[in-house]
Design a protein around this motif. Structure first.
Motif, PDB file in Angstrom:
ATOM      1  N   ALA A 151      39.418  39.835  22.712  1.00  0.00           N
ATOM      2  CA  ALA A 151      38.535  39.372  23.736  1.00  0.00           C
ATOM      3  C   ALA A 151      39.413  38.190  24.231  1.00  0.00           C
ATOM      4  N   PHE A 152      40.200  37.359  23.381  1.00  0.00           N
ATOM      5  CA  PHE A 152      40.940  36.178  23.820  1.00  0.00           C
ATOM      6  C   PHE A 152      42.089  36.886  24.675  1.00  0.00           C
ATOM      7  N   SER A 153      42.702  38.064  24.145  1.00  0.00           N
ATOM      8  CA  SER A 153      43.862  38.447  25.104  1.00  0.00           C
ATOM      9  C   SER A 153      43.268  38.811  26.384  1.00  0.00           C
ATOM     10  N   HIS A 154      42.234  39.478  26.534  1.00  0.00           N
ATOM     11  CA  HIS A 154      41.889  40.153  27.879  1.00  0.00           C
ATOM     12  C   HIS A 154      41.685  38.996  28.603  1.00  0.00           C
ATOM     13  N   GLN A 155      41.014  37.789  28.209  1.00  0.00           N
ATOM     14  CA  GLN A 155      40.774  36.662  29.048  1.00  0.00           C
ATOM     15  C   GLN A 155      42.021  35.789  29.563  1.00  0.00           C
ATOM     16  N   PHE A 156      42.926  36.004  28.441  1.00  0.00           N
ATOM     17  CA  PHE A 156      44.142  35.329  28.793  1.00  0.00           C
ATOM     18  C   PHE A 156      44.901  35.999  29.597  1.00  0.00           C
ATOM     19  N   SER A 157      44.791  37.269  29.728  1.00  0.00           N
ATOM     20  CA  SER A 157      45.639  38.131  30.663  1.00  0.00           C
ATOM     21  C   SER A 157      45.004  37.872  32.028  1.00  0.00           C
ATOM     22  N   SER A 158      43.790  37.673  32.098  1.00  0.00           N
ATOM     23  CA  SER A 158      43.126  37.549  33.204  1.00  0.00           C
ATOM     24  C   SER A 158      43.366  36.201  33.985  1.00  0.00           C
ATOM     25  N   ILE A 159      43.253  35.221  33.477  1.00  0.00           N
ATOM     26  CA  ILE A 159      43.159  33.868  34.043  1.00  0.00           C
ATOM     27  C   ILE A 159      44.666  33.646  34.174  1.00  0.00           C
ATOM     28  N   CYS A 160      45.684  34.129  33.641  1.00  0.00           N
ATOM     29  CA  CYS A 160      47.088  33.884  33.662  1.00  0.00           C
ATOM     30  C   CYS A 160      47.930  34.934  34.738  1.00  0.00           C
ATOM     31  N   GLY A 161      47.204  35.958  35.021  1.00  0.00           N
ATOM     32  CA  GLY A 161      48.021  36.995  35.926  1.00  0.00           C
ATOM     33  C   GLY A 161      48.812  36.534  37.130  1.00  0.00           C
ATOM     34  N   ALA A 162      47.969  35.540  37.723  1.00  0.00           N
ATOM     35  CA  ALA A 162      48.941  35.012  39.051  1.00  0.00           C
ATOM     36  C   ALA A 162      49.648  33.744  38.950  1.00  0.00           C
ATOM     37  N   GLY A 163      49.743  33.208  37.668  1.00  0.00           N
ATOM     38  CA  GLY A 163      50.196  32.162  37.289  1.00  0.00           C
ATOM     39  C   GLY A 163      51.808  32.055  37.571  1.00  0.00           C
ATOM     40  N   PRO A 164      52.376  33.126  36.929  1.00  0.00           N
ATOM     41  CA  PRO A 164      53.717  33.232  37.236  1.00  0.00           C
ATOM     42  C   PRO A 164      54.252  33.360  38.680  1.00  0.00           C
ATOM     43  N   VAL A 165      53.427  33.848  39.492  1.00  0.00           N
ATOM     44  CA  VAL A 165      53.791  34.241  40.944  1.00  0.00           C
ATOM     45  C   VAL A 165      53.448  33.025  41.796  1.00  0.00           C
TER      46      VAL A 165
END
Length: 212
Positions: free
Chosen positions: A56-70
């Protein structure tokens, strides 16, 4: 500021936000750690299926951090590193994290309903339609922006002569990075297909239930 020191300070601030502000919000909202989630109360192996806290944490982490590097890189190039750090720390703790925490908790308290369903329940059908329209328009903007960036990433670099005029040929040395990006993207597609096949073949979806 030294990059390593900046990372340490940021990690400490985020940890304090999680342990301090997050715990305060949980107490204010009356979060019961012993309460069964909809995935356990309404378990059917399809729409509701328990998973581990790490999943559950991995799904949430990937969702909120998706646009960060861009977006983070773009903002840093335009305004410097300080606005990005403040955006990640202040915005992440007091805006992004609170929004996601509130949305997930509201969904859990309402049998796993989506935000659109919750809006219809408490505001009405018009609010639900406006929310879905906003989501649709936002997705179009995000897809358009990422498509533009992907296209520019995959573009080859034309060769130029000594005067800077295009020769009509391709500069393969400078186009190497674009070729690598394209190849990796294609491989990711096949990896996703292989993972989906393995998940179905070896019943990997059910394995997470035994972790909880």
């Amino acid at each position: 500021m030294n990059g390593v020191l900046l990372m340490v300070v940021a990690a400490a601030v985020l940890a304090c936000g999680y342990l301090g502000y997050g715990r305060w919000l949980a107490n204010k909202w009356g979060v019961d750690k012993e309460a069964l989630t909809p995935a356990k109360r309404m378990k059917d192996g399809k729409s509701f299926s328990p998973v581990s806290a790490f999943t559950a944490f991995s799904h949430q982490f990937s969702s909120i951090c998706g646009a960060g590097p861009v977006t983070g890189t773009i903002v840093a190039m335009a305004f410097g590193w300080l606005p990005v750090v403040l955006w990640v720390l202040v915005g992440g703790i007091f805006f992004g994290a609170v929004h996601d925490f509130g949305a997930l908790y509201a969904s859990m308290k309402n049998n796993g309903k989506s935000l659109a369903q919750l809006i219809e329940k408490y505001i009405g059908k018009t609010g639900r339609r406006l929310f879905l329209l906003f989501c649709w328009l936002f997705c179009i903007i995000v897809i358009a922006a990422f498509t533009d960036m992907v296209c520019k990433t995959f573009m080859f670099t034309p060769a130029v002569d000594a005067s800077g005029a295009a020769t009509g040929a391709i500069d393969f040395t400078k186009s190497y990075a674009a070729g690598c990006a394209g190849t990796i993207s294609i491989l990711f597609t096949f990896v996703a297909i292989a993972f989906g096949w393995a998940q179905k073949k070896f019943n990997l979806t059910g394995a997470a239930e035994f972790i909880t």
